[in-house]
Design an enzyme around this catalytic site. Sequence first.
Site, PDB file in Angstrom:
ATOM      1  N   GLU A   1       0.791  -1.225   0.000  1.00  0.00           N
ATOM      2  CA  GLU A   1       0.000   0.000   0.000  1.00  0.00           C
ATOM      3  C   GLU A   1       0.829   1.285   0.000  1.00  0.00           C
ATOM      4  O   GLU A   1       0.365   2.314  -0.474  1.00  0.00           O
ATOM      5  CB  GLU A   1      -0.940   0.007   1.216  1.00  0.00           C
TER       6      GLU A   1
ATOM      7  N   SER B   1     -53.225 -27.296  35.933  1.00  0.00           N
ATOM      8  CA  SER B   1     -53.023 -27.708  37.325  1.00  0.00           C
ATOM      9  C   SER B   1     -51.731 -27.182  37.933  1.00  0.00           C
ATOM     10  O   SER B   1     -51.538 -27.278  39.154  1.00  0.00           O
ATOM     11  CB  SER B   1     -53.052 -29.235  37.420  1.00  0.00           C
TER      12      SER B   1
END
Length: 706
Positions: free
Chosen positions: A88, A394
Amino acid sequence: MNIFKSKFFILSFICAALFVIFVSAAVTYYIVSGIPPVYELEEYSPSLTTKVFDRNNNLIYEFSVEKRQLVPLDEIPVDIQNAVIAMEDRNFFKHAGFSLKGILRALINDLLIGKAAQGGSTVTQQLSRGVFLTKEKKIIRKIREIFLSVQIEHAFSKQEILQMYLNEIYLGEGAYGVKAAAKKYFNKDLSELTLGESAMMVGVIPLPSRYNPFAHPEMAKQRRALVLNSMLEMGFITEDEAKAAKEEPLPEKKQADEKPGLYFIEYVRRILEPKYGMDTFWKGGLNIYTTIDIEKQALAEQIMNERLHEYDLKIAKNLGIEIIDEDIPSEENLENEDEQTSEEKPEQEEYPQLQGAFFARDVKTGAIRVMVGGRNYEESRFNRATQAKRQPGSAFKPFVWMAALEKGYTPSSMVKDLEMVFYYDGSNWRVFDEAKDQYSLQLAAQPFMYSKDFDVWAPRNFGGGSSGFSTLRRALELSKNLVAVNLIDAVGVRNTINVARRAGVKSALPNAPALALGVSVMSLDELVSALSTFANNGIYVEEYAIERVEDQNGRVLEQHIPNEREAFSPQDSFILINMMKGVVQRGTGGVARALKKPLAGKTGTSQSHRDTWFIGMTPNIAAGAWMGYDDDTSQESGRWTGGGAVAPWWTAIMQEVLKDEPADDFPVPDGISFAFINPDTGKLALPGDKNKFLEAFKKGTEPSSF
């Protein structure tokens, strides 16, 4: 005349010069005004990842807009640094922020192809563009980029610039910075990367989508070779190192398995995102420490899914639907595999698929340990552990039994197991008290059965029949509906609602005797948390999911503060829990005996088998499971109940959850005495009684007769 011309020329020159100066100043001002002050880079805070940890500090999830993890330069491999320099910006340590040679080369290329395409940017220019400027290819942006790069070079050292660049650069797959990219591509820490892996990562920088090794492996391989050759030219590596690195295999994208705990993760997000705001939550790099045990969470999800799939197959078989399992082809399919086409393969006929939920929390602290909100989060994000409101059936009965204990009942109290008929007169539910036997009861109810002015309700025991009378304990163990209804009629519906509220139930509860059979609706976590109040010596403790939240620097933003209160006496709570232990030892929850630990439990099956439940508790962990259909379809085809269908996979999960838990029994509080009872009469047992039972009582309430 000549003098006049000379003066006119001078004046024109001055005006032209002033115009040029003015225009230049205006252009310069326009350029410079669009450049942010470089000191902002010192305060620049890139979008960070918010991390979620489980109770053992395992990283279990990340929230982010950009996947990024900051790291100092000395922790970034030298191979990555050298690769960036080689590819780069070879003159990075020599230039003042920009490369005139690179700009001219880019300009010539742009002119030749007729558009701005060539890069030519230094590392510093790329950093300035990535942090402050847009990525549009315009001359004005390029000029601003140069101005800003020069300022950055004056304000920061080369090492600082390189560090910022390597933490900022986008490397594809949603990863910003080299640390996040290493994790994304190789599932490695930076220190574990090889030379070839470092070169491959740097190779994607110009065009991450084009050079992505998952999407375009050949192009990624070519870019890696180019990076290695550049490093070799600059003397960063040897020929042998370059050759070996080129032979390294590229990473392959693995099929992402669904992460465990996604329903819990979403539960946490719903709590914290509104509190901290979108930006802070998604970009602020928070560290969220939660209560979940991700290892047990994963096992719970796996077990529940396997068991529900087995039930699905049974239901499909009962309905006459053939299940096509593509993973297990028949011998005939194998023989004809080459001849078959996709069009010839039979389509799977649709069949109903059960849903389920599982929730576990710490009894004493309220910390959520496991939360399974459904079978597949990606298919349905509706959390059935916290958002679904279903009838507990229940499983609601313990609240009625607690109301009875507070009214002076004991486990040996004899209670009615007799049929009743209720009618609603427009304002209240009333019972036909004058009915003395089943025949007269039916006669008494007959005039109201078809009346538009009256609603009539005649509850029944599961399976029908009645025993006449039963001890309070035995009725709970066998989940007697008629006892529950007789009991709530005796102690009062409002008293039962008050008990449920103190225990932690927040959902609406109807002022009707049917409440005893769980006709109200509530969520699984709500029911588990409320029942765990009884296991915690009567102390209600609010559930919670988050231990603490820290910012990116480790500063604690919030920490859990317990919310608890005394709701019931320790004595009544122990007696109820002692009766609920009988549900597992001798009653409808007998499957859970396989855990071989002291366990209190309660089964639940709602009307028409639409909802099936099992709730179980040790002194340390309370857990509940629910099974049903999202559209409220009945499970009656399987005649499934909470004890027969849900308790088995609840037990399988709890074998993992309780694996490392001690087999502690529920502590006996002061003020409790024990006596041997005849379970049939509820009276003191005679010395020769073979079925006598050691029962717990509040001191002074023991039976006095044989």
